[in-house]
Enzyme design. Structure first.
Site, PDB file in Angstrom:
ATOM      1  N   SER A 110     -35.833 -29.949 -37.542  1.00  0.00           N
ATOM      2  CA  SER A 110     -36.869 -29.024 -37.976  1.00  0.00           C
ATOM      3  C   SER A 110     -36.295 -27.698 -38.456  1.00  0.00           C
ATOM      4  O   SER A 110     -35.219 -27.278 -38.045  1.00  0.00           O
ATOM      5  CB  SER A 110     -37.849 -28.764 -36.824  1.00  0.00           C
ATOM      6  OG  SER A 110     -37.150 -28.298 -35.689  1.00  0.00           O
ATOM      7  N   GLN A 112     -36.044 -24.169 -37.826  1.00  0.00           N
ATOM      8  CA  GLN A 112     -36.180 -23.618 -36.486  1.00  0.00           C
ATOM      9  C   GLN A 112     -35.359 -22.347 -36.322  1.00  0.00           C
ATOM     10  O   GLN A 112     -34.508 -22.005 -37.147  1.00  0.00           O
ATOM     11  CB  GLN A 112     -35.713 -24.649 -35.450  1.00  0.00           C
ATOM     12  CG  GLN A 112     -34.250 -25.045 -35.600  1.00  0.00           C
ATOM     13  CD  GLN A 112     -33.866 -26.167 -34.637  1.00  0.00           C
ATOM     14  OE1 GLN A 112     -33.317 -25.911 -33.575  1.00  0.00           O
ATOM     15  NE2 GLN A 112     -34.164 -27.412 -35.030  1.00  0.00           N
ATOM     16  N   HIS A 114     -33.986 -19.795 -32.627  1.00  0.00           N
ATOM     17  CA  HIS A 114     -33.958 -19.674 -31.175  1.00  0.00           C
ATOM     18  C   HIS A 114     -34.177 -18.216 -30.808  1.00  0.00           C
ATOM     19  O   HIS A 114     -33.664 -17.310 -31.479  1.00  0.00           O
ATOM     20  CB  HIS A 114     -32.629 -20.185 -30.613  1.00  0.00           C
ATOM     21  CG  HIS A 114     -32.311 -21.579 -31.051  1.00  0.00           C
ATOM     22  ND1 HIS A 114     -33.115 -22.660 -30.772  1.00  0.00           N
ATOM     23  CD2 HIS A 114     -31.271 -22.072 -31.773  1.00  0.00           C
ATOM     24  CE1 HIS A 114     -32.587 -23.758 -31.294  1.00  0.00           C
ATOM     25  NE2 HIS A 114     -31.473 -23.416 -31.911  1.00  0.00           N
ATOM     26  N   LYS A 137     -30.559 -18.854 -26.773  1.00  0.00           N
ATOM     27  CA  LYS A 137     -29.851 -20.081 -27.139  1.00  0.00           C
ATOM     28  C   LYS A 137     -29.009 -19.885 -28.406  1.00  0.00           C
ATOM     29  O   LYS A 137     -29.193 -20.597 -29.398  1.00  0.00           O
ATOM     30  CB  LYS A 137     -30.858 -21.221 -27.342  1.00  0.00           C
ATOM     31  CG  LYS A 137     -30.229 -22.608 -27.465  1.00  0.00           C
ATOM     32  CD  LYS A 137     -31.290 -23.642 -27.818  1.00  0.00           C
ATOM     33  CE  LYS A 137     -30.682 -24.999 -28.082  1.00  0.00           C
ATOM     34  NZ  LYS A 137     -31.655 -25.995 -28.572  1.00  0.00           N
ATOM     35  N   GLU A 139     -25.967 -20.735 -30.678  1.00  0.00           N
ATOM     36  CA  GLU A 139     -25.288 -22.036 -30.702  1.00  0.00           C
ATOM     37  C   GLU A 139     -24.247 -22.123 -31.813  1.00  0.00           C
ATOM     38  O   GLU A 139     -24.311 -21.402 -32.820  1.00  0.00           O
ATOM     39  CB  GLU A 139     -26.309 -23.168 -30.859  1.00  0.00           C
ATOM     40  CG  GLU A 139     -27.073 -23.173 -32.171  1.00  0.00           C
ATOM     41  CD  GLU A 139     -28.185 -24.208 -32.204  1.00  0.00           C
ATOM     42  OE1 GLU A 139     -28.774 -24.503 -31.136  1.00  0.00           O
ATOM     43  OE2 GLU A 139     -28.473 -24.725 -33.293  1.00  0.00           O
ATOM     44  N   HIS A 279     -32.546 -22.075 -39.317  1.00  0.00           N
ATOM     45  CA  HIS A 279     -31.604 -23.131 -39.670  1.00  0.00           C
ATOM     46  C   HIS A 279     -32.255 -24.497 -39.505  1.00  0.00           C
ATOM     47  O   HIS A 279     -33.309 -24.646 -38.879  1.00  0.00           O
ATOM     48  CB  HIS A 279     -30.333 -23.047 -38.820  1.00  0.00           C
ATOM     49  CG  HIS A 279     -30.569 -23.181 -37.337  1.00  0.00           C
ATOM     50  ND1 HIS A 279     -31.019 -22.135 -36.564  1.00  0.00           N
ATOM     51  CD2 HIS A 279     -30.410 -24.230 -36.488  1.00  0.00           C
ATOM     52  CE1 HIS A 279     -31.131 -22.536 -35.305  1.00  0.00           C
ATOM     53  NE2 HIS A 279     -30.772 -23.811 -35.231  1.00  0.00           N
ATOM     54  N   ARG A 298     -40.223 -23.839 -33.836  1.00  0.00           N
ATOM     55  CA  ARG A 298     -40.227 -24.678 -35.039  1.00  0.00           C
ATOM     56  C   ARG A 298     -41.306 -24.238 -36.024  1.00  0.00           C
ATOM     57  O   ARG A 298     -42.344 -23.724 -35.630  1.00  0.00           O
ATOM     58  CB  ARG A 298     -40.452 -26.142 -34.668  1.00  0.00           C
ATOM     59  CG  ARG A 298     -39.402 -26.723 -33.728  1.00  0.00           C
ATOM     60  CD  ARG A 298     -39.734 -28.168 -33.359  1.00  0.00           C
ATOM     61  NE  ARG A 298     -38.709 -28.754 -32.523  1.00  0.00           N
ATOM     62  CZ  ARG A 298     -38.693 -28.683 -31.189  1.00  0.00           C
ATOM     63  NH1 ARG A 298     -39.674 -28.031 -30.568  1.00  0.00           N
ATOM     64  NH2 ARG A 298     -37.729 -29.247 -30.499  1.00  0.00           N
ATOM     65  N   LYS A 304     -43.497 -32.144 -34.369  1.00  0.00           N
ATOM     66  CA  LYS A 304     -43.714 -31.422 -33.118  1.00  0.00           C
ATOM     67  C   LYS A 304     -44.502 -30.138 -33.357  1.00  0.00           C
ATOM     68  O   LYS A 304     -44.809 -29.765 -34.489  1.00  0.00           O
ATOM     69  CB  LYS A 304     -42.361 -31.121 -32.456  1.00  0.00           C
ATOM     70  CG  LYS A 304     -41.589 -32.358 -32.043  1.00  0.00           C
ATOM     71  CD  LYS A 304     -40.280 -31.989 -31.348  1.00  0.00           C
ATOM     72  CE  LYS A 304     -39.515 -33.224 -30.912  1.00  0.00           C
ATOM     73  NZ  LYS A 304     -38.232 -32.886 -30.228  1.00  0.00           N
TER      74      LYS A 304
END
Length: 423
Positions: A110, A112, A114, A137, A139, A279, A298, A304
């Protein structure tokens, strides 16, 4: 008490994962004979989780005890400094500050972002059923195979060029917003407050466009591309648009191809996504490491829950070339066959080991815990006073704080990724 031992990761099946043994996740789980794992050649194997997160906790191979419980009983394996530094993240209760993963991506993830720590705490309090922890989060993704992703906002002039060349994209956005954006697109300060506000207005207008507006435009765009009528400037995004539309027909997220950077990476390449960076991973197999969290906001390319207001409000709107997100590897303590990926956050760093056959390499003690996965070959991990364990593809090991480790390759090249934290 052993300072190094094998652990059992958790496999996750999500719709976007690669099918059967085409997935690195399934390959590693099968090769290492994970207890309880039975291969389904028709199932999508998306993620392999290595860590203490409650949604996919690792266990000790010998006892089946959760890694979290074992570390809570043996805090010296985490180390006093790491426990003190990450006490708020539950380190004193056995929680690692990072979560290590393998991802196998067949279908785009998706659109998205964080949240940062403050936003994560607010979201968790407001919607604990959706945002199940209060941690941020950040990453990092390291390519295991050729890997593609959308990451961060394109430079403003590039977005303006798409607005000029792609009427189906421009049609989603009120003309006043387009005008303001084009006026600042060539600014010498692309991350200034005026420029960020213009980018935010544009992105928000796209992501909140009504289906009655964007779906006919997307249909017309795809028809034009299918018939080979793309303009010169659009050739860079044509294949991406068609791929995303084939996977998510009629989804507003397809238009993010005109807003976000698209990167193509080779094995060993890495990108880092801080909080608030939009991203979407598109294809390939990767090693991923993040702060221990499962918080995802998202807004597209997903069946979702979409939380567009929080996604729009939580982004940094720092437009830049994709190179901004690349992580350049560096030497690790002058060790010949190991490189270090060290993103600008305290929760984790990652080592990549590519050890030729018949060679041994020593990793000096790390002042914190680490997790290693063997992604190819066979060999031996040795530590302490002659203690050692044989390893092969798919094996996952925990290495306690302060442990010197000697890696020896046997029967060809040994490939290992090792995530660690130091306070």
């Amino acid at each position: 008490m052993a300072k190094v031992f094998k652990i059992v990761p958790t496999t996750q099946k999500y719709d976007w994962g690669k099918i059967g043994l085409s997935s690195k996740v399934a390959q590693y789980a099968s090769a290492s004979k994970i207890p309880g794992f039975t291969l389904d050649e028709n199932a999508p194997y998306a993620e392999l989780w290595m860590g203490t997160h409650v949604s996919g906790p690792s266990r000790l191979l010998d006892s089946n005890e959760t890694l979290k419980d074992y570390l809570a009983s043996h805090p010296e394996l985490i180390g006093d400094k790491v426990i003190e530094r990450f006490r708020d993240a539950g380190a004193a209760e056995g929680n690692l500050p990072f979560l290590f993963k393998v991802l196998a991506i067949e279908k785009a993830l998706s659109i998205q972002t964080h949240p940062d720590k403050k936003m994560a705490e607010a979201l968790h309090k407001e919607k604990p059923d959706v945002y199940k922890d209060a941690n941020h989060k950040p990453e990092m993704a390291l390519a295991l195979t050729p890997f593609t992703a959308m990451c961060g906002f394109l430079p403003l002039p590039q977005i303006a060029a798409y607005l000029s060349s792609t009427p189906q994209f421009a049609a989603l956005i009120p003309s006043a917003i387009v005008g303001r954006f084009v006026a600042i697109a060539s600014s010498s300060d692309p991350t200034g407050p005026t420029e960020k506000a213009a980018l935010r207005d544009l992105f928000s207008a796209v992501m909140t466009a009504e289906p009655s507006t964007f779906q006919p435009q997307l249909e017309a765009l795809v028809k034009r591309y299918d018939s080979g009528q793309e303009k010169e400037v659009e050739r860079a995004v044509k294949d991406l648009v068609l791929r995303l539309h084939s996977q998510f027909p009629g989804d507003i997220g397809v238009f993010c191809a005109f807003i976000l950077n698209y990167v193509e990476m080779n094995p060993g390449d890495a990108i880092f996504l801080a909080a608030g960076e939009p991203h979407a991973y598109v294809s390939g197999d990767i090693i991923e490491c993040m702060a221990t969290s499962d918080n995802v906001i998202r807004a597209g390319l997903t069946p979702k829950l979409r939380d567009i207001p929080n996604l729009v409000s939580g982004l940094t709107y720092a437009a830049a070339d994709a190179t901004k997100h690349l992580v350049k590897p560096s030497a690790f303590d002058s060790v010949a066959h190991t490189t270090l990926y060290d993103p600008p956050i305290p929760e984790f760093s990652v080592l990549r080991v590519v050890l030729p056959a018949g060679t041994t390499e020593t990793h000096p003690p790390v002042d914190g815990p680490s997790i290693a996965i063997v992604t190819g070959g066979r060999g031996v991990f040795a530590w302490g006073q002659g203690e050692k364990v044989a390893v092969s593809e798919g094996d996952v090991l925990f290495v306690g704080a302060g442990s010197e480790v000697k890696l020896t390759s046997e029967d060809g090249q040994l490939a290992v990724y090792r995530a660690f934290v130091e306070a």
